[in-house]
Scaffold this motif. Structure first.
Motif, PDB file in Angstrom:
ATOM      1  N   ASP A  97       0.322  -0.761  -0.055  1.00  0.00           N
ATOM      2  CA  ASP A  97       0.111  -0.184   0.072  1.00  0.00           C
ATOM      3  C   ASP A  97       0.612   1.115   0.021  1.00  0.00           C
ATOM      4  O   ASP A  97       1.182   2.364   1.212  1.00  0.00           O
ATOM      5  CB  ASP A  97      -0.859  -0.326   1.884  1.00  0.00           C
ATOM      6  N   VAL A  98       1.467   1.743  -1.338  1.00  0.00           N
ATOM      7  CA  VAL A  98       2.463   2.980  -1.341  1.00  0.00           C
ATOM      8  C   VAL A  98       1.693   4.119  -0.638  1.00  0.00           C
ATOM      9  O   VAL A  98       2.515   5.004  -0.246  1.00  0.00           O
ATOM     10  CB  VAL A  98       3.430   3.068  -2.124  1.00  0.00           C
ATOM     11  N   ALA A  99       0.181   4.671  -1.467  1.00  0.00           N
ATOM     12  CA  ALA A  99      -0.056   5.095  -0.987  1.00  0.00           C
ATOM     13  C   ALA A  99      -0.415   5.393   0.456  1.00  0.00           C
ATOM     14  O   ALA A  99       0.131   6.560   0.947  1.00  0.00           O
ATOM     15  CB  ALA A  99      -1.781   5.485  -1.305  1.00  0.00           C
ATOM     16  N   ALA A 100      -0.535   4.440   1.107  1.00  0.00           N
ATOM     17  CA  ALA A 100      -0.592   4.612   3.035  1.00  0.00           C
ATOM     18  C   ALA A 100       0.397   4.523   3.235  1.00  0.00           C
ATOM     19  O   ALA A 100       0.438   6.231   4.259  1.00  0.00           O
ATOM     20  CB  ALA A 100      -0.990   3.684   3.358  1.00  0.00           C
ATOM     21  N   HIS A 101       2.154   4.360   2.701  1.00  0.00           N
ATOM     22  CA  HIS A 101       3.162   4.787   2.899  1.00  0.00           C
ATOM     23  C   HIS A 101       3.666   6.431   2.895  1.00  0.00           C
ATOM     24  O   HIS A 101       3.553   6.779   3.948  1.00  0.00           O
ATOM     25  CB  HIS A 101       4.037   4.322   2.526  1.00  0.00           C
ATOM     26  N   ASP A 102       3.111   7.080   1.756  1.00  0.00           N
ATOM     27  CA  ASP A 102       3.075   7.830   1.622  1.00  0.00           C
ATOM     28  C   ASP A 102       2.588   9.026   2.651  1.00  0.00           C
ATOM     29  O   ASP A 102       3.198  10.071   3.058  1.00  0.00           O
ATOM     30  CB  ASP A 102       3.227   8.276  -0.005  1.00  0.00           C
ATOM     31  N   ARG A 103       0.969   8.824   2.506  1.00  0.00           N
ATOM     32  CA  ARG A 103       0.269   9.664   3.291  1.00  0.00           C
ATOM     33  C   ARG A 103       0.792   9.040   5.383  1.00  0.00           C
ATOM     34  O   ARG A 103       1.162  10.638   5.479  1.00  0.00           O
ATOM     35  CB  ARG A 103      -1.046   9.034   3.620  1.00  0.00           C
ATOM     36  N   LEU A 104       1.358   8.682   5.152  1.00  0.00           N
ATOM     37  CA  LEU A 104       1.570   8.263   6.787  1.00  0.00           C
ATOM     38  C   LEU A 104       2.934   8.590   6.774  1.00  0.00           C
ATOM     39  O   LEU A 104       3.540  10.135   8.225  1.00  0.00           O
ATOM     40  CB  LEU A 104       1.911   6.667   7.692  1.00  0.00           C
ATOM     41  N   ALA A 105       4.432   8.725   6.068  1.00  0.00           N
ATOM     42  CA  ALA A 105       5.150   9.477   6.455  1.00  0.00           C
ATOM     43  C   ALA A 105       5.227  10.899   5.929  1.00  0.00           C
ATOM     44  O   ALA A 105       5.263  11.710   7.011  1.00  0.00           O
ATOM     45  CB  ALA A 105       5.658   9.394   4.871  1.00  0.00           C
ATOM     46  N   ALA A 106       3.775  12.174   5.651  1.00  0.00           N
ATOM     47  CA  ALA A 106       3.841  12.812   5.313  1.00  0.00           C
ATOM     48  C   ALA A 106       3.006  13.089   6.904  1.00  0.00           C
ATOM     49  O   ALA A 106       2.992  14.549   7.421  1.00  0.00           O
ATOM     50  CB  ALA A 106       2.772  14.112   3.615  1.00  0.00           C
ATOM     51  N   GLU A 107       2.241  13.316   7.137  1.00  0.00           N
ATOM     52  CA  GLU A 107       1.402  13.471   8.777  1.00  0.00           C
ATOM     53  C   GLU A 107       2.774  12.690   9.569  1.00  0.00           C
ATOM     54  O   GLU A 107       2.298  13.752  10.283  1.00  0.00           O
ATOM     55  CB  GLU A 107       0.373  12.377   8.814  1.00  0.00           C
ATOM     56  N   ALA A 108       3.311  12.064   9.741  1.00  0.00           N
ATOM     57  CA  ALA A 108       4.070  12.090  11.066  1.00  0.00           C
ATOM     58  C   ALA A 108       5.180  12.643  10.214  1.00  0.00           C
ATOM     59  O   ALA A 108       5.942  14.164  11.787  1.00  0.00           O
ATOM     60  CB  ALA A 108       5.078  10.651  10.725  1.00  0.00           C
ATOM     61  N   ALA A 109       5.537  13.707   9.304  1.00  0.00           N
ATOM     62  CA  ALA A 109       6.419  14.916   8.881  1.00  0.00           C
ATOM     63  C   ALA A 109       6.203  16.272   9.507  1.00  0.00           C
ATOM     64  O   ALA A 109       7.340  16.832   9.954  1.00  0.00           O
ATOM     65  CB  ALA A 109       6.467  14.488   7.730  1.00  0.00           C
ATOM     66  N   ARG A 110       4.329  16.434  10.302  1.00  0.00           N
ATOM     67  CA  ARG A 110       3.866  17.983  10.346  1.00  0.00           C
ATOM     68  C   ARG A 110       4.946  17.651  12.059  1.00  0.00           C
ATOM     69  O   ARG A 110       5.069  19.022  12.420  1.00  0.00           O
ATOM     70  CB  ARG A 110       2.754  17.321  10.347  1.00  0.00           C
ATOM     71  N   ASP A 111       5.260  17.259  11.828  1.00  0.00           N
ATOM     72  CA  ASP A 111       5.592  17.365  13.613  1.00  0.00           C
ATOM     73  C   ASP A 111       6.981  17.856  14.125  1.00  0.00           C
ATOM     74  O   ASP A 111       7.788  18.058  14.759  1.00  0.00           O
ATOM     75  CB  ASP A 111       5.910  16.138  14.722  1.00  0.00           C
ATOM     76  N   LEU A 112       7.615  17.530  12.469  1.00  0.00           N
ATOM     77  CA  LEU A 112       9.044  18.379  11.874  1.00  0.00           C
ATOM     78  C   LEU A 112       9.360  19.934  12.154  1.00  0.00           C
ATOM     79  O   LEU A 112       9.673  20.316  10.931  1.00  0.00           O
ATOM     80  CB  LEU A 112       9.422  17.495  11.196  1.00  0.00           C
ATOM     81  N   ALA A 113       7.541  20.468  11.460  1.00  0.00           N
ATOM     82  CA  ALA A 113       7.557  21.876  11.184  1.00  0.00           C
ATOM     83  C   ALA A 113       8.605  22.968  10.998  1.00  0.00           C
ATOM     84  O   ALA A 113       8.733  23.646  10.421  1.00  0.00           O
ATOM     85  CB  ALA A 113       6.078  22.020  10.382  1.00  0.00           C
ATOM     86  N   ASP A 114       9.101  22.628  12.581  1.00  0.00           N
ATOM     87  CA  ASP A 114       9.752  23.344  13.177  1.00  0.00           C
ATOM     88  C   ASP A 114      10.627  23.323  12.839  1.00  0.00           C
ATOM     89  O   ASP A 114      11.823  24.792  13.039  1.00  0.00           O
ATOM     90  CB  ASP A 114       9.585  24.033  14.617  1.00  0.00           C
ATOM     91  N   CYS A 115      11.664  22.451  12.350  1.00  0.00           N
ATOM     92  CA  CYS A 115      12.772  22.190  11.362  1.00  0.00           C
ATOM     93  C   CYS A 115      13.529  23.129  10.597  1.00  0.00           C
ATOM     94  O   CYS A 115      12.281  23.667  10.005  1.00  0.00           O
ATOM     95  CB  CYS A 115      13.501  21.114  11.520  1.00  0.00           C
TER      96      CYS A 115
END
Length: 209
Positions: free
Chosen positions: A150-168
């Protein structure tokens, strides 16, 4: 010219092969895959002496076939790769993130590190230069989604997790397989996103040409 690509995750070959095809198609590529490496590290939690030996065995095989350089695509095994580099000082031996980390030095002092494999977050931060603050984040479930196709879910979960790094200042993607999610991570955070495959190919090209 022959380049040996050594993998611990079965999702890594397509990403690096695509980067070579775009940026440096001339070398002959050989792929060595042992996906039990990542499974055993996840089980043991540490890099054992047996793990070091396995990396040396794979590398000796690669050099024995005539490889002009070795690129590892498994980011959780930095000390093992250092041991390989010491054994074969006459050819380039690159860690998967080495070139990307060099790029990160110019991207800011606070770098987000996103990974889908927990072992990466235990070893890779030490590879960044002194003075860099590395903020780590695991994209929970993303690797399992990729394993399931499920590559779409992989990409979506990566993007969602990355939001916690938005202050970098920038976000580094710790797996070769994460490169496919780079655009979504950039959209989710508004930050510069650094990926491993392109950086690694360009560094190898500069070293061997």
């Amino acid at each position: 010219m022959r380049i040996a690509l050594i993998h611990a995750l079965r999702h890594s070959p397509p990403a690096i092969e695509a980067a070579f095809a775009r940026l440096w198609p001339q070398p002959t590529l050989m792929n060595l895959l042992d996906d039990s490496l990542s499974a055993d590290l996840a089980r043991d939690g540490v890099l054992t002496s047996a793990m070091f030996d396995r990396f040396l065995v794979l590398s000796r095989y690669a050099v024995g076939t005539g490889a002009d350089g070795i690129l590892f695509t498994c980011s959780a095994f930095g000390p093992c790769i250092d041991a390989v580099a010491r054994e074969f000082p006459k050819i380039p031996v690159l860690k998967p993130n080495e070139a990307m980390i060099e790029e990160a030095e110019g991207a800011g002092r606070r770098i987000g590190l996103l990974a889908t494999f927990a072992g990466t977050l235990r070893t890779m931060p030490e590879e960044f230069p002194a003075g860099t603050t590395v903020v780590t984040k695991l994209a929970e479930g993303a690797l399992a989604a990729l394993d399931a196709g499920d590559v779409a879910a992989h990409d979506r979960l990566a993007a969602e997790a990355a939001r916690d790094l938005a202050d970098c200042d920038a976000i580094a993607l710790g797996q070769f397989s994460l490169a496919r999610a780079a655009s979504l991570v950039e959209q989710a955070t508004g930050k510069r996103v650094l990926t491993t495959p392109d950086s690694a190919v360009l560094k190898l090209k500069s070293l061997l040409n």
